[in-house]
Structures are given as structure tokens and as C-alpha cells.
Write an enzyme that holds these catalytic residues in place. Structure first.
Site, PDB file in Angstrom:
ATOM      1  N   CYS A 288       4.158 -18.811 -15.855  1.00 18.04           N
ATOM      2  CA  CYS A 288       3.682 -17.426 -15.865  1.00 18.04           C
ATOM      3  C   CYS A 288       2.838 -17.089 -17.094  1.00 18.04           C
ATOM      4  O   CYS A 288       2.171 -16.054 -17.109  1.00 18.04           O
ATOM      5  CB  CYS A 288       4.863 -16.463 -15.757  1.00 18.04           C
ATOM      6  SG  CYS A 288       5.760 -16.592 -14.184  1.00 18.04           S
TER       7      CYS A 288
ATOM      8  N   ASN B  59       6.352 -10.146  -9.133  1.00 16.74           N
ATOM      9  CA  ASN B  59       5.927 -11.116 -10.135  1.00 16.74           C
ATOM     10  C   ASN B  59       5.026 -12.138  -9.449  1.00 16.74           C
ATOM     11  O   ASN B  59       5.496 -12.941  -8.647  1.00 16.74           O
ATOM     12  CB  ASN B  59       7.164 -11.787 -10.740  1.00 16.74           C
ATOM     13  CG  ASN B  59       6.832 -12.822 -11.795  1.00 16.74           C
ATOM     14  OD1 ASN B  59       5.702 -13.269 -11.930  1.00 16.74           O
ATOM     15  ND2 ASN B  59       7.842 -13.236 -12.539  1.00 16.74           N
TER      16      ASN B  59
ATOM     17  N   HIS C 268       2.993  -9.458 -18.657  1.00 17.88           N
ATOM     18  CA  HIS C 268       3.413 -10.213 -17.482  1.00 17.88           C
ATOM     19  C   HIS C 268       4.410  -9.369 -16.708  1.00 17.88           C
ATOM     20  O   HIS C 268       5.354  -8.818 -17.277  1.00 17.88           O
ATOM     21  CB  HIS C 268       4.053 -11.529 -17.927  1.00 17.88           C
ATOM     22  CG  HIS C 268       4.764 -12.255 -16.835  1.00 17.88           C
ATOM     23  ND1 HIS C 268       4.200 -12.460 -15.594  1.00 17.88           N
ATOM     24  CD2 HIS C 268       5.998 -12.811 -16.784  1.00 17.88           C
ATOM     25  CE1 HIS C 268       5.055 -13.119 -14.837  1.00 17.88           C
ATOM     26  NE2 HIS C 268       6.151 -13.338 -15.525  1.00 17.88           N
TER      27      HIS C 268
END
Length: 336
Positions: free
Chosen positions: A112, A283, A253
């Protein structure tokens, strides 16, 4: 001479997976998902869409917003942990789809945090080579292909998507001013796909055990993220010679909406400075920062001279961020 963002774009697949539908699959109430994650829905790639397809559309939108022809791109960096296939690099597939034939193209995998790593690498390449002028940095993931939709610990969090930015050399005070990257491989088992690589090739036994699915030690990830994320923000602000109250935007994020709210309170930033898309998209892995940045651009949250941070953490474990001053007023979003 600096390097700044002159165009953004994003692509989210059309298929929406709501908490109602996902809750039915997992045997949990939609309200439970919302309470744990602050996510209402996420997007899922169509059966004929792979990571390169999502990445290509986002890249096209970013190039259009920057008014840069694909044939003028010097560098393509694609951040993903869900490539189309183990080899070749998915970036090369995107290069072909774009007809960006003069560009050097390669993948980056920091899970990520991948987009931040790609951004820092591309910036360094542009500064190191006087001949290179333009780079395309993409974050794209199709987590729906690696999720076990019987595992409520992971299935509720992740969605598919892609985001991209065009980087160009700039003059004056605009562009990326400070960058930081970090990792701690001692915690590599916090986020992983246990089998399918060179150490444990796919086999009937690994598939039967579900070891080809994404696995995450959520509690451990959360504890580390709660330590790392605020520290990265504070490090960037200090290195940039500013303070939190002077920031116009933080693009984090989109790991979990509840965590984002906690960090916002801990850092004491003004409401709305920490921009979120997690409620709508979940996400999206390496795509979450560029998708959320493009959403902020399309929402007219960045103007000439705006000060912003892009910050992420991910498997590895990895983390990183950049501080930047927004550009020349020509940047327009390209979300679809």
C-alpha cells in the site's frame, strides 16, 4: 529545478459491492462493517478487467489533464501488489496500451506504500537525467482477485481501483520539497500471501489451505500504523520547515476510516484537512493515495501555493510520504 505534479487521474470500476451484499456473504450486519471500518461500499473489477486495464484508464485521464501526449512520457512507474501476471512487469503492458513507446517502464511493489515509493523513485530519475522531462506514476490494485470473501477481517476492507499522476520538472517553489521512505522487514508476516512464490510455489495443498489468499494480522498492523503514520507526518512537516496548522491538505492511505479519524484527532489537524475516499472506495492498496489525491483535485481543494502531504504505510512493512507545494494552476483531475 524541481519536480511537481501537473496532472492527476483515477479509475474506479463500475461494480459496487455494498455492505449489505458483503454482510450477507460474511454473515455479519452492515452496521458492524461500518462501525469497524467506516466503509460503506467498495468497487470490484469486472471479470475482463485486470490491473493493467484499471491502470491504463487512470493513466490516460492523468495525461489528458496534464495535456501531455503519451509519446512524450519518459518514465512509467507502476506500483502494484496485484500484477496481471508474475512477469513481465505490468507497467510494460500499460506502456503498450498507452503507446508510450519511448518510456522506460517498470513495477514497484511496496504494497500500500507503493505509490509513494514510485513517486520518490520517479522524481529522483527525473532529477538525475537532464534529458528526461516527464514521468507517469500509477498506483493500481485488484484486491478482489486475492481476497477470501469468507474472511471478514480482510474482505470488508479492500476494493479495486487505480490512480495516476504526471510528474514534470518545474521551476520556482512548486513541486515536491521533502520525501521520506522507511521499512521494517522484521514484520513481513503482518501482511502477506503465504504461497505462490519461489519459496512456496502453488500446489494443490497450498490452494486447499487457502494460502494463495491475502492474509493480514490486523491488530499488529494497526499497532504499527498508529506509531508510524503520525511520526511520518511530523517528520515531513519538520523537514519542510512548516507546521501542521499551515497544511492545506493531507492525503493519507485509505486503510480504514476509523483509523483515519483517530489520526486526525491525534494530530489535531483542522477538520477536512485529512481528505478521505475510504467510505466510497475502501482500501484500494497502492491506488488509494493517487485516487484520493485526484478526488481532492476534482473537488477543488488544491490551488496555487497549497501545501500538502501524501502519506502511506503498507505491507513489508513499509511507509513513506512526501511534502509538496501545489503547482501552477493548470492541474485538473481526471476521475471517472
Amino acid at each position: 529545478m524541481g519536480v511537481g505534479i501537473i496532472g492527476t487521474g483515477s479509475y474506479l470500476p463500475d461494480i459496487v459491492l455494498s455492505n449489505d451484499e458483503l454482510g450477507d456473504r460474511l454473515g455479519v450486519q452492515p452496521d458492524w462493517i461500518m462501525q469497524k471500518t467506516a466503509i460503506r461500499e467498495r468497487r470490484v473489477a469486472a471479470a475482463d478487467e485486470a490491473t493493467s486495464d484499471l491502470a491504463t484508464v487512470a493513466a490516460q485521464k492523468a495525461l489528458e489533464s496534464a495535456q501531455v501526449p503519451a509519446g512524450e512520457v519518459d518514465i512509467i512507474v507502476l506500483a502494484t501488489s496485484t500484477p496481471d501476471q508474475p512477469m513481465p512487469a505490468t507497467a510494460c503492458l500499460v506502456q503498450a496500451k498507452l503507446s508510450a513507446h519511448r518510456a522506460a517502464a517498470f513495477d514497484v511493489d511496496a504494497v500500500c506504500t507503493g505509490f509513494i515509493y514510485g513517486l520518490v523513485v520517479a522524481r529522483g530519475m527525473l532529477l538525475a537525467d537532464p534529458r528526461a522531462r516527464t514521468a507517469l506514476v500509477i498506483g493500481a490494485d485488484t484486491y478482489s482477485r486475492i481476497l477470501n470473501y469468507e474472511d471478514r477481517r480482510t474482505a470488508v476492507l479492500f476494493g479495486d481501483g487505480a490512480g495516476a499522476v504526471v510528474l514534470s520538472k518545474t521551476e520556482g517553489a512548486t513541486g515536491i520539497s521533502v520525501a521520506t521512505l522507511g521499512s521494517d522487514g522484521r514484520h513481513a508476516d503482518y501482511v502477506q500471501i503465504p504461497a505462490g512464490g519461489s519459496r512456496r510455489p502453488p500446489s494443490p495443498s497450498s490452494i486447499a489451505a487457502g494460502e494463495h489468499y491475502f492474509a493480514m494480522r490486523g491488530g499488529d498492523v494497526r499497532r504499527l500504523a498508529n506509531e508510524v503514520f503520525p511520526n511520518v507526518v511530523k517528520e515531513l512537516v519538520a523537514a519542510d520547515g512548516t507546521d501542521l496548522q499551515n497544511l492545506d491538505l493531507i492525503v493519507p492511505h485509505q486503510a480504514n476510516g476509523v483509523m483515519l479519524a483517530e489520526w486526525e484527532r491525534e494530530l489535531g489537524v483542522v477538520a477536512g484537512v485529512m481528505h478521505r475516499t475510504v467510505e466510497r472506495y475502501g482500501n484500494t492498496g497502492a491506488a488509494s493515495v493517487p485516487v484520493t489525491l485526484d478526488d481532492a483535485v476534482c473537488s477543488d481543494l488544491l490551488h496555487d501555493g497549497s501545501r500538502a502531504l501524501l502519506v502511506a504505510f503498507g505491507g513489508g512493512m513499509t511507509w513513506g510520504g512526501v511534502a509538496l507545494t501545489w503547482g501552477n494552476g493548470k492541474t485538473q483531475g481526471g476521475s471517472v
